[in-house]
Motif scaffolding. Structure first.
Motif, PDB file in Angstrom:
ATOM      1  N   ALA A 194       0.862  -1.171   0.126  1.00 51.31           N
ATOM      2  CA  ALA A 194      -0.058   0.021   0.339  1.00 51.31           C
ATOM      3  C   ALA A 194       0.825   1.121   0.097  1.00 51.31           C
ATOM      4  N   MET A 195       1.779   1.226   1.029  1.00 51.16           N
ATOM      5  CA  MET A 195       2.869   2.468   0.913  1.00 51.16           C
ATOM      6  C   MET A 195       3.693   2.811  -0.225  1.00 51.16           C
ATOM      7  N   LEU A 196       4.146   1.555  -0.831  1.00 49.25           N
ATOM      8  CA  LEU A 196       4.916   1.515  -1.882  1.00 49.25           C
ATOM      9  C   LEU A 196       4.428   2.278  -3.133  1.00 49.25           C
ATOM     10  N   ASP A 197       3.091   2.104  -3.467  1.00 46.34           N
ATOM     11  CA  ASP A 197       2.524   2.208  -4.713  1.00 46.34           C
ATOM     12  C   ASP A 197       2.600   3.848  -5.097  1.00 46.34           C
ATOM     13  N   ASN A 198       2.263   4.766  -4.340  1.00 51.80           N
ATOM     14  CA  ASN A 198       2.226   6.047  -4.622  1.00 51.80           C
ATOM     15  C   ASN A 198       3.870   6.452  -4.902  1.00 51.80           C
ATOM     16  N   MET A 199       4.683   5.856  -3.924  1.00 50.68           N
ATOM     17  CA  MET A 199       6.195   6.388  -4.070  1.00 50.68           C
ATOM     18  C   MET A 199       6.781   6.037  -5.395  1.00 50.68           C
ATOM     19  N   ILE A 200       6.416   4.797  -5.779  1.00 47.89           N
ATOM     20  CA  ILE A 200       6.951   4.090  -7.162  1.00 47.89           C
ATOM     21  C   ILE A 200       6.345   5.048  -8.355  1.00 47.89           C
ATOM     22  N   ASN A 209      -3.856  17.711 -18.242  1.00 47.37           N
ATOM     23  CA  ASN A 209      -4.699  18.102 -17.326  1.00 47.37           C
ATOM     24  C   ASN A 209      -5.392  17.276 -16.514  1.00 47.37           C
ATOM     25  N   HIS A 210      -5.055  16.019 -16.979  1.00 45.90           N
ATOM     26  CA  HIS A 210      -5.511  14.842 -15.969  1.00 45.90           C
ATOM     27  C   HIS A 210      -4.224  14.222 -14.891  1.00 45.90           C
ATOM     28  N   LEU A 211      -3.173  15.036 -14.958  1.00 42.67           N
ATOM     29  CA  LEU A 211      -1.945  14.522 -14.168  1.00 42.67           C
ATOM     30  C   LEU A 211      -2.410  14.441 -12.746  1.00 42.67           C
ATOM     31  N   ALA A 212      -3.052  15.379 -12.372  1.00 42.34           N
ATOM     32  CA  ALA A 212      -3.237  15.361 -10.643  1.00 42.34           C
ATOM     33  C   ALA A 212      -4.385  14.219 -10.337  1.00 42.34           C
ATOM     34  N   TRP A 213      -5.148  13.877 -11.314  1.00 49.61           N
ATOM     35  CA  TRP A 213      -6.088  12.727 -11.082  1.00 49.61           C
ATOM     36  C   TRP A 213      -5.372  11.222 -11.073  1.00 49.61           C
ATOM     37  N   VAL A 214      -4.224  11.326 -11.620  1.00 47.79           N
ATOM     38  CA  VAL A 214      -3.694   9.919 -11.327  1.00 47.79           C
ATOM     39  C   VAL A 214      -3.411   9.418 -10.115  1.00 47.79           C
ATOM     40  N   THR A 215      -3.140  10.628  -9.260  1.00 49.67           N
ATOM     41  CA  THR A 215      -2.981  10.437  -7.844  1.00 49.67           C
ATOM     42  C   THR A 215      -4.263  10.527  -6.965  1.00 49.67           C
ATOM     43  N   THR A 216      -5.073  11.706  -7.347  1.00 53.92           N
ATOM     44  CA  THR A 216      -6.283  12.136  -6.703  1.00 53.92           C
ATOM     45  C   THR A 216      -7.265  10.999  -6.670  1.00 53.92           C
ATOM     46  N   GLY A 217      -7.438  10.435  -7.860  1.00 52.27           N
ATOM     47  CA  GLY A 217      -8.693   9.454  -8.278  1.00 52.27           C
ATOM     48  C   GLY A 217      -7.882   8.074  -6.871  1.00 52.27           C
ATOM     49  N   TYR A 218      -6.684   7.864  -7.030  1.00 50.49           N
ATOM     50  CA  TYR A 218      -6.311   6.762  -6.287  1.00 50.49           C
ATOM     51  C   TYR A 218      -6.637   7.179  -4.792  1.00 50.49           C
ATOM     52  N   VAL A 219      -6.348   8.411  -4.263  1.00 47.81           N
ATOM     53  CA  VAL A 219      -6.596   8.682  -3.143  1.00 47.81           C
ATOM     54  C   VAL A 219      -7.840   8.989  -2.431  1.00 47.81           C
ATOM     55  N   LEU A 220      -8.647   9.474  -3.361  1.00 49.39           N
ATOM     56  CA  LEU A 220     -10.319   9.629  -3.224  1.00 49.39           C
ATOM     57  C   LEU A 220     -11.032   8.464  -2.998  1.00 49.39           C
ATOM     58  N   ALA A 221     -10.636   7.427  -3.976  1.00 55.58           N
ATOM     59  CA  ALA A 221     -11.144   6.056  -3.714  1.00 55.58           C
ATOM     60  C   ALA A 221     -10.925   5.535  -2.445  1.00 55.58           C
ATOM     61  N   SER A 222      -9.453   5.259  -2.039  1.00 57.22           N
ATOM     62  CA  SER A 222      -9.226   4.901  -0.873  1.00 57.22           C
ATOM     63  C   SER A 222      -9.858   5.627   0.393  1.00 57.22           C
ATOM     64  N   LEU A 262      -4.879  -5.599  -6.560  1.00 61.66           N
ATOM     65  CA  LEU A 262      -3.984  -6.317  -7.905  1.00 61.66           C
ATOM     66  C   LEU A 262      -4.513  -6.078  -9.227  1.00 61.66           C
ATOM     67  N   ILE A 263      -5.896  -6.263  -9.121  1.00 64.19           N
ATOM     68  CA  ILE A 263      -6.911  -6.234 -10.484  1.00 64.19           C
ATOM     69  C   ILE A 263      -6.427  -4.914 -10.945  1.00 64.19           C
ATOM     70  N   GLY A 264      -6.682  -3.759 -10.098  1.00 62.45           N
ATOM     71  CA  GLY A 264      -6.640  -2.342 -10.448  1.00 62.45           C
ATOM     72  C   GLY A 264      -5.219  -2.008 -11.029  1.00 62.45           C
ATOM     73  N   SER A 265      -4.033  -2.668 -10.310  1.00 68.38           N
ATOM     74  CA  SER A 265      -2.581  -2.476 -10.706  1.00 68.38           C
ATOM     75  C   SER A 265      -2.354  -3.009 -12.219  1.00 68.38           C
ATOM     76  N   ALA A 286      -9.192   5.820 -14.383  1.00 68.61           N
ATOM     77  CA  ALA A 286     -10.325   4.899 -13.809  1.00 68.61           C
ATOM     78  C   ALA A 286      -9.822   3.780 -13.088  1.00 68.61           C
ATOM     79  N   PHE A 287      -8.596   3.350 -13.658  1.00 71.02           N
ATOM     80  CA  PHE A 287      -8.067   2.116 -12.867  1.00 71.02           C
ATOM     81  C   PHE A 287      -7.289   2.296 -11.721  1.00 71.02           C
ATOM     82  N   ARG A 288      -6.958   3.707 -11.700  1.00 74.08           N
ATOM     83  CA  ARG A 288      -6.022   4.158 -10.488  1.00 74.08           C
ATOM     84  C   ARG A 288      -7.274   4.057  -9.129  1.00 74.08           C
ATOM     85  N   ALA A 289      -8.412   4.473  -9.763  1.00 72.27           N
ATOM     86  CA  ALA A 289      -9.304   4.480  -8.601  1.00 72.27           C
ATOM     87  C   ALA A 289      -9.803   3.199  -7.992  1.00 72.27           C
ATOM     88  N   ILE A 290      -9.737   2.301  -8.813  1.00 67.85           N
ATOM     89  CA  ILE A 290     -10.184   0.875  -8.722  1.00 67.85           C
ATOM     90  C   ILE A 290      -8.880   0.211  -7.653  1.00 67.85           C
TER      91      ILE A 290
END
Length: 524
Positions: free
Chosen positions: A39-45, A61-74, A102-105, A119-123
Motif C-alpha cells: 500500500a505504501m510503495l505504490d504512490n512512491m513508485i 490536465n489529468h495529471l493530478a487525477w492519477v494520484t487524486t483518483g487513487y487517494v479519493l477512492a481509498s 492487484l486487479i487495479g494494478s 479509472a483504473f487507479r480508482a480501482i
C-alpha cells in the motif's frame, strides 16, 4: 505499574490475544508487513514515472487525477472495508481488498490513455483502502492493547523501506524498463500477500454478522467529496469559476455535505461519529492532519516535474533527489515519537512542524530555472522535517482526545482528514500548475499543443529556445503551486497554536457518554 510484559517479551509458546503464540503472531505479521509495504510503495513508485506517463498517454490536465483518483477512492472505501470486516470476518474481506488492488494494478499497466489510467487507479484505491484498515484492524483484533506495543516496531520498519525504496524503484523502472512496470511490480508482492494472509489468518473470527453498514452516509460522503474535488480540479481550468458546471458541483457538494451531517446525527452506527469533533484538541489535530496531507502530496506529486524537465534529472535520479525529504520526515517522526514517550510533551511539535513546512514550501516558491539540486535538496530537508513533526504527532493527539468507544472510528476520521487534504491538495495544486504552465505557453501555439505529450526525453531533442520556454513554463507552474501551498501551511501554524497540552495516559480509562470532556486515552 508492575514491570510486566513490556520488559519481558512473551516466549514463543505463550498465548497472546486470541490464542496466538508469539511465533504465530510474527508469522501472521509477515503477510501484513508485505500488505502494508504494498500500500505504501505504490504512490512512491508512481511519482517519478508521472512525467513519462503523461508524455506517452497525453492529457496533462489529468495529471493530478492519477494520484487524486487513487487517494479519493481509498479515502471513501476505508470505513466501508472496516464495516465489512466486522460483518464477514477480517480474513475474507482483507484478501478481497488485496485482490481488488492487484486487479487495479494490472489494469493500470495496460492503460491506453489517461482516462483509462485514472479509472483504473480508482480501482486500485478501492483495494488500497482495505489494505490499510485491514492491517490495523487485524492487529487490533489479534493482539490485546497491553501487548500490542511489542509488535508495532515491526510495522514501523515498513515506512523507511517504502519512503526511500519507492522513488528509487519507480525511477529505475521508468528509465530501464517501462512505466507500466511501476504497476506490474505490485503483482508478485500481492501474490505473496494473498498466500501468506489466507494461510495465517485462518484463526481469526469469522465475523459477527451483526454489523450495520451506514450505506446512506457512505453514499452521501462519496457524493460531496467527489463534487468538492471536481470543483478544485476543474475550476478555472476546464470550466470558468462562474460556469454552470462549477456552480452546479458546488451546490452538489454543499447539499451533499448538509445531508451527510443530518444522516450521521441520526443513524445508529454512523460511518463518521460526529461526537468526536466535540473535543477541541481532536478537531485541531484533524486540521493539522489535513494540512500535512495537503503539503506532502503537493510536494511529492509535482517536484519530479521540476527535477526532470528543468533540472535535467532522469527518473531514477529524481527518485534519489526526493530522499532528503523522505529521510528527514522519517528521522524526525521517529525522534518525535521517542521524545514524546520520554517527556510526555507534544504541544510544541505541531507548531514547529507547521513552521518548517511553511518555510520549506515558501522557499520552493522562490525557485527559478537556475536552482540547483543542492539548493532544492536543502528545501526538501526543511519540508520533510516539518512533515515528520506534524504527521505522527497529529495522530497521537487525536487518539489522546478519544473515549475508548470511539478509538477506532476516531482514528479513521483522523486518517480520512489527512487523505482529504491529500486529495484536495493534489487536485487544487494540480489545477494551479497546469493553468500557469498553459499561460506561459499561450504565445507559442505549437509548443502549447505538444505540452500534453511532452516527456523529458522529447524535450531534450527540441531546439534550445523551445527547451528554455518549456522549462520556464514548468517553473512558473511549480512556483505558483508552492506559493499557494505555503499559504495553506501558514494557516496550520495558527491552528497548532491552539492545541492544548493534555497529559498523556498510559492506559484507556472508561468514560461516560459525555463528549466534551478532555481526553482520557492515549497510546503509550
Amino acid at each position: 505499574m508492575a514491570k510486566d510484559s513490556a520488559d519481558n517479551p512473551p516466549r514463543a509458546e505463550e498465548q497472546v490475544g486470541l490464542g496466538f503464540s508469539h511465533r504465530q503472531i510474527l508469522v501472521t505479521m509477515s503477510g501484513l508487513v508485505v500488505a502494508m509495504l504494498l500500500a505504501m510503495l505504490d504512490n512512491m513508485i508512481v511519482a517519478p514515472a508521472l512525467p513519462t506517463i503523461v508524455g506517452e498517454l497525453g492529457g496533462l490536465n489529468h495529471l493530478a487525477w492519477v494520484t487524486t483518483g487513487y487517494v479519493l477512492a481509498s479515502t471513501v472505501a476505508t470505513p466501508i472495508w472496516g464495516k465489512l470486516g466486522d460483518l464477514y470476518g477480517r480474513r475474507i474481506i482483507f484478501t478481497a481488498a488485496v485482490a481488488i488492488f492487484l486487479i487495479g494494478s494490472a489494469l493500470c499497466g495496460v492503460s491506453q490513455d489517461m482516462a483509462q489510467l485514472v479509472a483504473f487507479r480508482a480501482i486500485q484505491g478501492l483495494g488500497a483502502g482495505g489494505l490499510m484498515v485491514g492491517v490495523l484492524s487485524i492487529i487490533g483484533e489479534m493482539i490485546p492493547p497491553r501487548d500490542r506495543s511489542k509488535y508495532q516496531g515491526v510495522m514501523m520498519a515498513v515506512m523507511p523501506v517504502a519512503m526511500i525504496g519507492g522513488p528509487l524503484i519507480g525511477g529505475f523502472i521508468t528509465d530501464n524498463l517501462s512505466w507500466r512496470w511501476a504497476f506490474y511490480v505490485n503483482l508478485p508482492l500481492g501474490a505473496v500477500t494473498l498466500i501468506l494472509c489466507w494461510i495465517t489468518l485462518a484463526k481469526l473470527p469469522k465475523g459477527t454478522g451483526k454489523a450495520v453498514i451506514d450505506w446512506w452516509g457512505t453514499g452521501l460522503l462519496t457524493i460531496w467529496i467527489t463534487a468538492l474535488v471536481l470543483v478544485t480540479s476543474w475550476g478555472g481550468t476546464q470550466y470558468e469559476w462562474g460556469s454552470a458546471q462549477i456552480l452546479g458541483l458546488i451546490a452538489v457538494a454543499v447539499v451533499g455535505f448538509v445531508a451527510f451531517i443530518m444522516v450521521e446525527r441520526r443513524v445508529a452506527e454512523p460511518i463518521m461519529p460526529l461526537r468526536v469533533f466535540k473535543s477541541a484538541n481532536f478537531s485541531l489535530s484533524g486540521a493539522v492532519s489535513f494540512i500535512s496531507g495537503f503539503a506532502m502530496f503537493g510536494a511529492m506529486g509535482f517536484l519530479p516535474q521540476f527535477q526532470q524537465f528543468v533540472q535535467g534529472s532522469s527518473a531514477t535520479n529524481s527518485g534519489l533527489l526526493l530522499m532528503p525529504m523522505m529521510i528527514a520526515a522519517m528521522v524526525v517522526s521517529l525522534s518525535a515519537g521517542q521524545l514524546i514517550s520520554k517527556t510526555g510533551h507534544y504541544k510544541s511539535l505541531p507548531i514547529i512542524g507547521s513552521v518548517l513546512v511553511t518555510v520549506g514550501l515558501a522557499l520552493f516558491a522562490t525557485m527559478d530555472v537556475g536552482t540547483s539540486t543542492f539548493v532544492s535538496g536543502i528545501y526538501m530537508v526543511l519540508l520533510g522535517a516539518g512533515m515528520g513533526a506534524m504527521m505522527q504527532t497529529s495522530t497521537l493527539i487525536a487518539q489522546n482526545s478519544l473515549d475508548l468507544r470511539d478509538m477506532g472510528a476516531g482514528t479513521g476520521v483522523s486518517t480520512f482528514l489527512r487523505n482529504m487534504g491529500s486529495s484536495l491538495g493534489v487536485s487544487l495544486l494540480g489545477a494551479v500548475y497546469t493553468t500557469h504552465l498553459a499561460d506561459t505557453l499561450t504565445g507559442t501555439p505549437a509548443v502549447a499543443a505538444s505540452a500534453t505529450r511532452m516527456t523529458p526525453q522529447l524535450l531534450r531533442s527540441l531546439p534550445e529556445s523551445v527547451q528554455k520556454l518549456f522549462e520556464q513554463a514548468v517553473t512558473n507552474g511549480v512556483t505558483a503551486l508552492f506559493t499557494w501551498g505555503a499559504a495553506v501551511a501558514a494557516v496550520g501554524i495558527v491552528v497548532a497554536l491552539f492545541i492544548r497540552q493534555v497529559p498523556l495516559r498510559s492506559a484507556v480509562k472508561p468514560q461516560a457518554a459525555s463528549t466534551d470532556a478532555e481526553p482520557v486515552a492515549v497510546s503509550s
